[in-house]
Design an enzyme around this catalytic site. Structure first.
Site, PDB file in Angstrom:
ATOM      1  N   GLY A  89       0.848  -1.191   0.000  1.00 16.23           N
ATOM      2  CA  GLY A  89       0.000   0.000   0.000  1.00 16.23           C
ATOM      3  C   GLY A  89       0.879   1.236   0.000  1.00 16.23           C
ATOM      4  O   GLY A  89       2.049   1.179  -0.403  1.00 16.23           O
TER       5      GLY A  89
ATOM      6  N   ILE B  84       2.426   2.959   2.313  1.00 17.35           N
ATOM      7  CA  ILE B  84       3.689   2.942   3.075  1.00 17.35           C
ATOM      8  C   ILE B  84       4.699   2.025   2.378  1.00 17.35           C
ATOM      9  O   ILE B  84       5.858   2.394   2.170  1.00 17.35           O
ATOM     10  CB  ILE B  84       3.449   2.476   4.528  1.00 17.35           C
ATOM     11  CG1 ILE B  84       2.483   3.440   5.238  1.00 17.35           C
ATOM     12  CG2 ILE B  84       4.762   2.381   5.293  1.00 17.35           C
ATOM     13  CD1 ILE B  84       1.996   2.962   6.596  1.00 17.35           C
TER      14      ILE B  84
ATOM     15  N   THR C  90       6.153  -2.052  11.467  1.00 17.43           N
ATOM     16  CA  THR C  90       5.612  -0.729  11.815  1.00 17.43           C
ATOM     17  C   THR C  90       4.106  -0.714  11.549  1.00 17.43           C
ATOM     18  O   THR C  90       3.520   0.356  11.394  1.00 17.43           O
ATOM     19  CB  THR C  90       6.285   0.395  10.982  1.00 17.43           C
ATOM     20  OG1 THR C  90       6.175   0.051   9.605  1.00 17.43           O
ATOM     21  CG2 THR C  90       7.729   0.604  11.356  1.00 17.43           C
ATOM     22  N   SER C  91       3.494  -1.910  11.471  1.00 18.96           N
ATOM     23  CA  SER C  91       2.059  -1.941  11.133  1.00 18.96           C
ATOM     24  C   SER C  91       1.229  -2.048  12.411  1.00 18.96           C
ATOM     25  O   SER C  91       0.912  -1.022  13.031  1.00 18.96           O
ATOM     26  CB  SER C  91       1.770  -3.073  10.149  1.00 18.96           C
ATOM     27  OG  SER C  91       2.152  -4.326  10.682  1.00 18.96           O
TER      28      SER C  91
ATOM     29  N   GLU D  20       0.394  -4.109  23.260  1.00 19.82           N
ATOM     30  CA  GLU D  20       0.686  -2.698  23.453  1.00 19.82           C
ATOM     31  C   GLU D  20      -0.265  -2.047  24.464  1.00 19.82           C
ATOM     32  O   GLU D  20      -1.453  -2.371  24.424  1.00 19.82           O
ATOM     33  CB  GLU D  20       0.516  -2.013  22.092  1.00 19.82           C
ATOM     34  CG  GLU D  20       1.465  -0.885  21.882  1.00 19.82           C
ATOM     35  CD  GLU D  20       1.448  -0.423  20.435  1.00 19.82           C
ATOM     36  OE1 GLU D  20       1.547  -1.269  19.528  1.00 19.82           O
ATOM     37  OE2 GLU D  20       1.316   0.780  20.240  1.00 19.82           O
TER      38      GLU D  20
ATOM     39  N   HIS E  68       5.877   2.831  19.210  1.00 19.40           N
ATOM     40  CA  HIS E  68       4.809   3.217  18.270  1.00 19.40           C
ATOM     41  C   HIS E  68       4.952   4.696  17.869  1.00 19.40           C
ATOM     42  O   HIS E  68       3.996   5.470  17.947  1.00 19.40           O
ATOM     43  CB  HIS E  68       3.425   2.937  18.877  1.00 19.40           C
ATOM     44  CG  HIS E  68       2.367   2.707  17.822  1.00 19.40           C
ATOM     45  ND1 HIS E  68       1.317   1.832  17.973  1.00 19.40           N
ATOM     46  CD2 HIS E  68       2.205   3.256  16.588  1.00 19.40           C
ATOM     47  CE1 HIS E  68       0.550   1.855  16.893  1.00 19.40           C
ATOM     48  NE2 HIS E  68       1.079   2.717  16.031  1.00 19.40           N
TER      49      HIS E  68
HETATM   50  C1  GLV Z   1      -0.480   4.657  13.542  1.00 21.44           C
HETATM   51  O1  GLV Z   1      -0.183   3.559  13.873  1.00 21.44           O
HETATM   52  C2  GLV Z   1      -1.598   4.955  12.717  1.00 21.44           C
HETATM   53  O2  GLV Z   1      -2.370   4.052  12.379  1.00 21.44           O
HETATM   54  O3  GLV Z   1      -1.772   6.137  12.361  1.00 21.44           O
END
Ligand code: GLV
Length: 331
Positions: free
Chosen positions: A160, A162, A241-242, A272, A296
């Protein structure tokens, strides 16, 4: 005229708040403490709200919608991800849900994912600790050997916005080979960056860096578990980082402890804000020297967090003006 009540559950960067404050049709209240709102506080805080502006750590479910009451018409989530909001329940009640998908977010998260790749490849956290501890006494040709990114294979799981932002940067800047796995092909990525569409298994077997960019859905929970980690090269790095639950963290910690993979760069966690689901366990992510951990903060730049603030506000203002909010989510 009766004002529309907007309940903002956590103080956010000010640009969006200023936009909302200018609109005389709105009565805005912001949770006054600089900490996460507790569940009970949240249920009381949203009472009577027409609009809730929530953050990603709050579960906005049936109970919250009930607590807000029959006036609730909109939930503006201050995040791109929206797995914290029960979209089906909102749709049943005719409540609109928006996210804060400003294009900046993808660029910033892409930078952070790449920063984690470099931190792992150059062992930045380890060498920083070593240097601060006063252990650097003499230069050595075999000291802290890392690995180059240039010429390596990067596997993107979820191409996507990112994923594509990472690919563009790494392809142009570092001449990496790109593999990607997704539910659909991306012809532009294939022609522009010679990215190859592969299965997840092939990607895991062949990549030196694996970066995860899929939304959290029932189908993606534990997408990376024991079996998948076993497919990775012993030198490969995993970057997430998802959302935390995409990775089976227990399996990851075992793989890191056994040096089954090269390392992991994590910005999100399965339980988390806890870094480890079971802190009494002997094997904790926090103690792994082959992991780089961030709290995060992948989208945490001033520019992007302000852009998200404006986006959340613009969605609310569009709704108030009777227009379709630009970031309206569909189930
Ligand atoms: C951060 O994790 C977001 O979804 O903006």
């Amino acid at each position: 005229m009766k004002k529309l009540k907007v309940a903002i559950t956590r103080d956010i960067p000010d640009e969006g708040l200023k936009l909302l404050a200018k609109d005389k049709r709105l009565a805005v209240k912001v949770f006054p403490h600089d900490r996460a709102i507790r569940r009970g506080e949240l249920l009381r805080f949203v009472r009577g709200a027409d609009v809730i502006l929530s953050i990603l750590t709050e579960k906005i479910d049936k109970r919250v919608m009930d607590a807000a009451g029959k006036n609730l018409k909109m939930i503006a989530n201050y995040a791109v991800g929206f797995d914290n909001v029960d979209l089906k329940e909102a749709a049943k009640r005719g409540i609109l849900v928006t996210n804060a998908a400003h294009p900046n977010v993808s660029e910033t998260v892409a930078e952070h994912a790449i920063a984690l790749m470099f931190a792992l490849a150059h062992r930045l956290v380890e060498v920083d600790a070593f240097t601060r501890a006063g252990k650097y006494k003499a230069w050595g040709p075999k000291m802290f050997l890392g690995t180059d990114l240039i010429g390596k294979t990067v596997g993107i799981v979820g191409a996507g916005a990112i994923g594509q932002a990472i690919v563009r940067r790494l392809y142009d800047g570092f001449g990496v080979d790109i593999l990607y796995a997704d539910v659909k092909r991306n012809p532009l990525l294939e022609t522009r960056c010679r990215a190859r569409f592969v299965t997840l298994s092939e990607l895991l077997k062949r990549s030196d860096f694996v970066s995860l960019h899929v939304p959290l859905l029932p189908a993606t929970r534990h997408l990376i578990g024991k079996k998948e980690l076993a497919m990775m090269k012993p030198t490969a790095f995993l970057v997430n980082t998802s959302r935390g639950p995409i990775v089976d963290e227990k399996a990851l910690v075992k793989a890191l402890a056994k040096r089954q993979i090269g390392g992991a760069g994590m910005d999100v966690y399965e339980c988390e804000p806890f870094i480890d689901c079971d802190p009494s366990d002997n094997l904790e992510l926090r103690t792994m020297d082959n992991a780089v951990l961030t709290p995060h903060t992948a989208s945490a730049t001033i520019e992007t967090r302000q852009a998200m603030s404006r986006t959340a506000a613009e969605n609310i203002l569009a709704f108030v003006a009777g227009r379709r909010p630009p970031n309206l989510l569909k189930i």
